[in-house]
Design an enzyme around this catalytic site. Structure first.
Site, PDB file in Angstrom:
ATOM      1  CE1 TYR A   1      -3.211  -2.952   0.036  1.00 23.42           C
ATOM      2  CE2 TYR A   1      -3.190  -2.793   2.351  1.00 23.42           C
ATOM      3  CZ  TYR A   1      -3.656  -3.486   1.220  1.00 23.42           C
ATOM      4  OH  TYR A   1      -4.657  -4.471   1.388  1.00 23.42           O
TER       5      TYR A   1
ATOM      6  CG  HIS B   1      -1.173  -8.430  -0.163  1.00 28.73           C
ATOM      7  ND1 HIS B   1      -0.616  -7.136  -0.052  1.00 28.73           N
ATOM      8  CD2 HIS B   1      -2.452  -8.328  -0.552  1.00 28.73           C
ATOM      9  CE1 HIS B   1      -1.646  -6.370  -0.321  1.00 28.73           C
ATOM     10  NE2 HIS B   1      -2.650  -6.952  -0.867  1.00 28.73           N
TER      11      HIS B   1
HETATM   12  P1  NAD Z   1     -13.386   0.271   0.960  1.00 28.81           P
HETATM   13  O1  NAD Z   1     -14.491  -0.246   0.285  1.00 28.81           O
HETATM   14  O2  NAD Z   1     -13.105   0.088   2.426  1.00 28.81           O
HETATM   15  O3  NAD Z   1     -13.266   1.885   0.460  1.00 28.81           O
HETATM   16  C1  NAD Z   1     -12.066   2.525   0.876  1.00 28.81           C
HETATM   17  C2  NAD Z   1     -12.466   4.086   0.189  1.00 28.81           C
HETATM   18  O4  NAD Z   1     -13.731   4.629   0.673  1.00 28.81           O
HETATM   19  C3  NAD Z   1     -11.385   4.998   0.432  1.00 28.81           C
HETATM   20  O5  NAD Z   1     -11.272   6.111  -0.689  1.00 28.81           O
HETATM   21  C4  NAD Z   1     -11.841   5.885   1.728  1.00 28.81           C
HETATM   22  O6  NAD Z   1     -11.432   7.116   1.737  1.00 28.81           O
HETATM   23  C5  NAD Z   1     -13.294   5.958   1.430  1.00 28.81           C
HETATM   24  N1  NAD Z   1     -14.076   6.141   2.604  1.00 28.81           N
HETATM   25  C6  NAD Z   1     -13.990   5.374   3.912  1.00 28.81           C
HETATM   26  N2  NAD Z   1     -14.989   5.755   4.463  1.00 28.81           N
HETATM   27  C7  NAD Z   1     -15.865   6.718   3.945  1.00 28.81           C
HETATM   28  C8  NAD Z   1     -17.103   7.362   4.181  1.00 28.81           C
HETATM   29  N3  NAD Z   1     -17.578   7.206   5.381  1.00 28.81           N
HETATM   30  N4  NAD Z   1     -17.674   8.113   3.182  1.00 28.81           N
HETATM   31  C9  NAD Z   1     -17.094   8.182   1.915  1.00 28.81           C
HETATM   32  N5  NAD Z   1     -15.943   7.493   1.726  1.00 28.81           N
HETATM   33  C10 NAD Z   1     -15.388   6.984   2.451  1.00 28.81           C
HETATM   34  O7  NAD Z   1     -12.007  -0.270   0.045  1.00 28.81           O
HETATM   35  P2  NAD Z   1     -10.432  -0.572   0.717  1.00 28.81           P
HETATM   36  O8  NAD Z   1      -9.812   0.376   1.330  1.00 28.81           O
HETATM   37  O9  NAD Z   1      -9.925  -1.340  -0.469  1.00 28.81           O
HETATM   38  O10 NAD Z   1     -10.576  -1.971   1.900  1.00 28.81           O
HETATM   39  C11 NAD Z   1     -10.653  -1.747   3.054  1.00 28.81           C
HETATM   40  C12 NAD Z   1      -9.403  -2.304   3.562  1.00 28.81           C
HETATM   41  O11 NAD Z   1      -9.324  -3.875   3.493  1.00 28.81           O
HETATM   42  C13 NAD Z   1      -7.998  -1.981   2.931  1.00 28.81           C
HETATM   43  O12 NAD Z   1      -7.548  -0.531   3.265  1.00 28.81           O
HETATM   44  C14 NAD Z   1      -7.131  -3.061   3.130  1.00 28.81           C
HETATM   45  O13 NAD Z   1      -6.571  -2.925   4.451  1.00 28.81           O
HETATM   46  C15 NAD Z   1      -8.006  -4.257   3.148  1.00 28.81           C
HETATM   47  N6  NAD Z   1      -7.973  -5.000   1.822  1.00 28.81           N
HETATM   48  C16 NAD Z   1      -7.088  -5.900   1.644  1.00 28.81           C
HETATM   49  C17 NAD Z   1      -6.984  -6.642   0.291  1.00 28.81           C
HETATM   50  C18 NAD Z   1      -6.145  -7.759   0.217  1.00 28.81           C
HETATM   51  O14 NAD Z   1      -5.421  -8.024   0.965  1.00 28.81           O
HETATM   52  N7  NAD Z   1      -6.058  -8.225  -1.121  1.00 28.81           N
HETATM   53  C19 NAD Z   1      -8.009  -6.029  -0.809  1.00 28.81           C
HETATM   54  C20 NAD Z   1      -8.750  -5.055  -0.508  1.00 28.81           C
HETATM   55  C21 NAD Z   1      -8.641  -4.592   0.829  1.00 28.81           C
END
Ligand code: NAD
Length: 330
Positions: A73, A136
């Site tokens: 990230y 990952h």
């Molecule tokens: P998400 O669906 O959580 O969306 C994140 C986006 O939404 C960001 O732009 C954030 O600023 C925004 N956001 C958060 N709260 C909000 C709100 N209240 N209103 C408007 N926008 C808002 O997607 P993500 O960040 O990809 O997934 C969450 C976490 O899960 C990641 O940060 C990561 O830690 C993990 N993840 C891991 C993998 C993997 O291991 N392959 C893949 C995807 C996600």
């Protein structure tokens, strides 16, 4: 927010007390609302470092204890910033990071790299151990190598006290189950497989995970930005129709005085088969809004109408990783 105020529950009464669930068969009690740290690394656009630090502190102040990050990230930036924000607070969080993915097309699941990777992560995170180390995006690797080399290397780190538990993450579900059936893991992190747009996690992965005592982490409740006012970033892999449906759903919520993101998060928080829902955050205002969603029941009528808008594009998946690791129709 200064560090001193983190321990004080100044505005704690604004939100209900956080809830915790055990992660599978581990002894980790994780907050049902988890902090995804990828946005701290600018994955969703520029992130302001001091706001990111405030976001981390505010989350901890309100009982969010589960933090997930990866060296991938922001190409180490998210780990660096999270480590900085957690200075003096490490003992209050369950900290998960990853190994194996280091760039959009850069993967190395070898035992040697796993070992090097954790040392680098521990340095950036300013700690002597993580609670969870995860391979990952395993679908981009050779599944046999993950079974025979990556997971045993992570287990070795566990033996040495550098990681308390071992997990895998990815998008296609079947390859993760194939891997976990051959080399047991403590957790599986799945993303974009259970939210307002899709729910196949429930039937395709949960029975396997529950049978084997594997904790499941549900990531990306906003479908990586689709279910937001702003919409998803350009790199998002979903077809255009999904983005258009998301925009229509956001418009409907706005017209009724609600926020689609809060509704989408709430929908996932109501799904109690998973240990935690990980939402990506880098802004204190988002932490506040997401805590508010945690404390606010969903309006059933609004959910029904939003689901109707999303229905034509529901349960669409995209290819991710090696051809042989794609989900197959059963
Ligand atoms: P998400 O669906 O959580 O969306 C994140 C986006 O939404 C960001 O732009 C954030 O600023 C925004 N956001 C958060 N709260 C909000 C709100 N209240 N209103 C408007 N926008 C808002 O997607 P993500 O960040 O990809 O997934 C969450 C976490 O899960 C990641 O940060 C990561 O830690 C993990 N993840 C891991 C993998 C993997 O291991 N392959 C893949 C995807 C996600």
């Amino acid at each position: 927010m200064s560090r001193a105020t983190v321990s004080g529950a100044s505005s704690a009464s604004l939100f209900p007390p956080m809830e915790y669930r055990r992660l599978g068969s581990t002894d980790l009690e994780v907050s049902v609302l988890g902090f995804g740290a990828s946005p701290l690394g600018g994955v969703f656009g520029d992130a302001e470092p001091s706001d990111g630090e405030r976001a981390v502190h505010l989350a901890i102040e309100h009982g969010i204890n589960f933090f997930d990050v990866s060296p991938y990230y922001g190409l180490t930036l998210a780990e660096e910033r999270l480590g900085h924000a957690l200075a003096g607070l490490r003992s209050r969080v369950v900290l998960a990071t990853k190994c194996g993915r280091y760039g959009a097309d850069e993967f190395d699941f070898s035992a040697k790299r796993v070992r090097q990777s954790i040392e680098e992560s521990l340095g950036r995170l300013r700690t002597d151990h993580v609670d969870l180390i995860q391979a990952h995006d395993v679908e981009f690797g050779d599944a046999q190598q993950i079974v025979e080399e990556t997971i045993p290397a992570m287990r070795q780190l566990q033996q040495e006290g550098k990681a308390r538990y071992v997990g895998i993450t990815g998008y296609p579900l079947q390859v993760m189950m194939r891997i976990a059936a051959q080399a047991p893991v403590d957790s599986i992190l799945s993303y974009c497989r259970y939210d307002l747009l899709i729910d196949d996690l429930d039937t395709a992965l949960m029975p396997f995970a529950e049978k084997h005592g594997i904790g499941v982490i549900n990531a990306s409740p906003l479908h990586m930005g689709v279910l937001t006012e702003r919409g998803a970033p350009a790199w998002h892999p979903a077809p255009q129709a999904v983005h258009e449906a998301g925009a229509k759903a956001a418009q409907l919520c706005r017209a009724r005085g609600f926020d689609l993101s809060e509704l989408a998060l709430r929908w996932c928080l109501d799904y109690s088969r998973v240990a935690s829902t990980l939402i990506g955050m880098s802004k204190a205002s988002h932490v506040e809004r997401n805590l508010r969603a945690f404390g606010t029941p969903a309006d059933p009528e609004l959910v029904r109408d939003v689901k109707a808008i999303l229905e034509p594009v529901a349960n669409l998946v995209w290819p991710s990783g090696r051809v042989e690791n794609q989900d197959r129709a059963e």
